[in-house]
Design an enzyme around this catalytic site. Sequence first.
Site, PDB file in Angstrom:
ATOM      1  N   CYS A  15       0.826  -1.194   0.000  1.00  0.00           N
ATOM      2  CA  CYS A  15       0.000   0.000   0.000  1.00  0.00           C
ATOM      3  C   CYS A  15       0.864   1.250   0.000  1.00  0.00           C
ATOM      4  CB  CYS A  15      -0.913   0.009   1.227  1.00  0.00           C
ATOM      5  SG  CYS A  15      -1.825  -1.530   1.471  1.00  0.00           S
TER       6      CYS A  15
ATOM      7  N   ARG B  27      -4.845   1.455  -0.463  1.00  0.00           N
ATOM      8  CA  ARG B  27      -4.782   0.005  -0.322  1.00  0.00           C
ATOM      9  C   ARG B  27      -4.621  -0.722  -1.651  1.00  0.00           C
ATOM     10  NH1 ARG B  27      -9.487  -4.201   1.797  1.00  0.00           N
ATOM     11  NH2 ARG B  27      -8.074  -5.943   2.226  1.00  0.00           N
ATOM     12  N   LEU B  28      -3.613  -1.581  -1.708  1.00  0.00           N
ATOM     13  CA  LEU B  28      -3.493  -2.605  -2.745  1.00  0.00           C
ATOM     14  C   LEU B  28      -3.796  -3.923  -2.057  1.00  0.00           C
ATOM     15  CD1 LEU B  28      -2.739  -3.565  -5.600  1.00  0.00           C
ATOM     16  CD2 LEU B  28      -0.354  -3.661  -4.856  1.00  0.00           C
ATOM     17  N   ALA B  29      -4.969  -4.448  -2.290  1.00  0.00           N
ATOM     18  CA  ALA B  29      -5.438  -5.615  -1.545  1.00  0.00           C
ATOM     19  C   ALA B  29      -4.721  -6.881  -2.009  1.00  0.00           C
ATOM     20  CB  ALA B  29      -6.950  -5.764  -1.711  1.00  0.00           C
ATOM     21  N   ILE B  30      -4.049  -7.553  -1.084  1.00  0.00           N
ATOM     22  CA  ILE B  30      -3.308  -8.784  -1.371  1.00  0.00           C
ATOM     23  C   ILE B  30      -3.802  -9.927  -0.475  1.00  0.00           C
ATOM     24  CG2 ILE B  30      -1.030  -9.874  -1.436  1.00  0.00           C
ATOM     25  CD1 ILE B  30      -1.283  -7.693  -3.506  1.00  0.00           C
TER      26      ILE B  30
ATOM     27  N   GLY C  60       2.960  -3.122   3.309  1.00  0.00           N
ATOM     28  CA  GLY C  60       3.836  -4.276   3.209  1.00  0.00           C
ATOM     29  C   GLY C  60       3.114  -5.583   3.465  1.00  0.00           C
ATOM     30  N   GLU C  61       3.904  -6.593   3.815  1.00  0.00           N
ATOM     31  CA  GLU C  61       3.366  -7.923   4.094  1.00  0.00           C
ATOM     32  C   GLU C  61       4.130  -8.546   5.256  1.00  0.00           C
ATOM     33  OE1 GLU C  61       0.777  -9.074   2.605  1.00  0.00           O
ATOM     34  OE2 GLU C  61       0.660  -7.829   0.806  1.00  0.00           O
TER      35      GLU C  61
ATOM     36  N   ASP D 196      -3.023  -9.796   7.479  1.00  0.00           N
ATOM     37  CA  ASP D 196      -1.787  -9.806   8.245  1.00  0.00           C
ATOM     38  C   ASP D 196      -1.657  -8.555   9.103  1.00  0.00           C
ATOM     39  OD1 ASP D 196      -1.541  -8.335   5.880  1.00  0.00           O
ATOM     40  OD2 ASP D 196       0.617  -8.619   5.762  1.00  0.00           O
TER      41      ASP D 196
ATOM     42  N   GLY E 294      14.356 -12.282  -7.853  1.00  0.00           N
ATOM     43  CA  GLY E 294      15.599 -12.876  -7.351  1.00  0.00           C
ATOM     44  C   GLY E 294      16.532 -11.881  -6.704  1.00  0.00           C
TER      45      GLY E 294
END
Length: 671
Positions: free
Chosen positions: A2, A53-56, A80-81, A104, A384
């Site tokens: 977000c 919000r970017l809903a994940i 974040g996550e 989360d 990566g």
Amino acid sequence: MCGIAGILSSQRYLGATDPRAIVRMTDAMRHRGPNGEGFWSDREAGITLGHRRLAIIDLTDAGHQPMHSSTGRFVITFNGEIYNFRTLRQQLVDLGYRFRGGSDTEVLLCAIECWGLESALKRSNGMFAMALWDRNTRILHLARDRMGKKPLYVAKIPSGVVFASELKAIHACSAADSDLSLPAVAALLSRGRVPDEHCIWSNVFKLPPAGLLSLRPEDLSDQVDLDKIHCNIRTWWSLSGLAQRSRMDPLPDPDADLIVKLDEVLRAAVRERMVADVPVGAFLSGGLDSSTVVALMQAQSSQPVRTFTVAFDEQAYDESSYAASVARHFGTDHTEVRLTSADALDVIPSLPAIWDEPFADESQIPTLLISREAQKHVTVALSGDGGDECFAGYTRHVVMARVAHLLGSNRSLRRTAAKLAARVASGTYARFANVVTLPSLGSPLLQTARVSRFAKILAASDERAIYDEMTRLSELSLALSGEPETGNDGPELDEPLSQFLFRDMAEYLPSDILVKLDRASMSTSLEARCPMLDHRVIEFAWRLPTNTKIRNGQGKWILRQVLARYLPRHQFERPKQGFNVPIGAWLKGPLRAWASDLLSETRLRKQGLLDVSLVKSCWRDHLNGTRDHSRVLWAALMLQAWLDSVAASPTDSLAALPRPLPTQTFNMHQG
């Protein structure tokens, strides 16, 4: 993933904050959170929080932010996550806690209530930047993840402080002044990036990786400046401490066991980053790091993984055939994006607005274009990034391993060798370079530059000076003033290579690699995740014996052994190429007119930031093919393009009246 923003008023200005300011700030970051917005304010306490919000995870309204803890004590806006949130949730359930939804963020809030803020952060495995308001103590806590994957800017304004995920949001708050930082400009022209300890605007700082800053309204009197606020930052996790402890306690296991253990640690990191309530894919260059991530994803997925790569028309830069080969082996659903000079020219005008600060890692262009393509198909993409820093994958790591013994040799002997090498790289050598060639140094032009650089490495006093020389864009300094500072001293480590790895991880990674990835991906509303930067992977990597990283003159030895368990060696055993673009050739061709305009003498003299005669000389030599100055010229061009962007979008225009207040989503606490 977000965008977050907030305003904390000083004691003198309690109740005076205009709620429209926070709306302007979040509107400036709409790309970071297209799925919703939220606001919360306690005007009597002087705090206002905003969220895009970017809903994940948990796509329902139960994931809406700013979010309140179950007791109402804490309010959070979080970007974040937390990858291990399911494990933490179960621990909290076992302790008697109950949850309204499945996000989360709610788990983190509950963990803070249960264990306290710092303990909750240490238990969390994730990438984040957050603002937590404690309604009992009236303290604002700002925190950032261990490695600095997610950004957080803080600025002092007359009425208090403002903070946000991006600089454009800071400037959308009309009270923020804008003075250019000359040390930041000098650093950009020397390193191609603005270091994490600097900001292009002198009135703004970046919360450092693992930083924690606690503020109260009474801490923000008129006499308190930005430096005093910065002095209050503490860290809740230490990379320096980890590196020191780990080098004193290396893993004693035989190679075979270490390979198995690394496989297990990486598998867990990848598995946790595949958890989402939206489609997940991966960037695949065909190189070692991204191929390892894709291998571990596909090994743990019942469906073909979506993979994305960039192809170039210029053969020397194109790895798309390797990526396609890896994709075929694993059976991924593969998409290839072709990048031409015309595509680069089209995207260049948008670079200053996306990065906010001038940024001169030319791989920003393919990273941006591949993010745009990936976002059409997925909302999360694994990367990566971090493999080189963890497992010694850069050329400078291999070089340092080879020349480390010279650091202990006689200083006068090294100076004599440096003078000889400098003569080899002189004009006399250049005249005969077409006849006399040095193995593995490439073209005569490249040979001259590399031998000249090697001479300076030999003359360096210690590994810090060697690192500075190896990471400098050019031996030339185009800045008129503000000599860039070198990094912090860092910990005392057991060998020069470890010093290099530490500086890459502490300096280059957060200010270049992670900035590139975050801004490119989030500008398209795509969340990028980095399994190689899981703190368990980092801790494991620091305890590895050096010969498991560099062996037989080759970096990332142990990571190669892990990938060989999934992919035939002939598909990845080749020289490191990197995510580079043919910027030098493009500047001579399709980008020449654009570059010439930005580097015009009239423009440069008016700005007074660059050495005009030196810029002209570099540009002339580059066009003539005398020297390849593409990297330092790209830094100058990114500065010029950014200055044009700032001039075209001054702060006053950003502070224009916004749309009406979204009363449905603005929760105003009345005290």
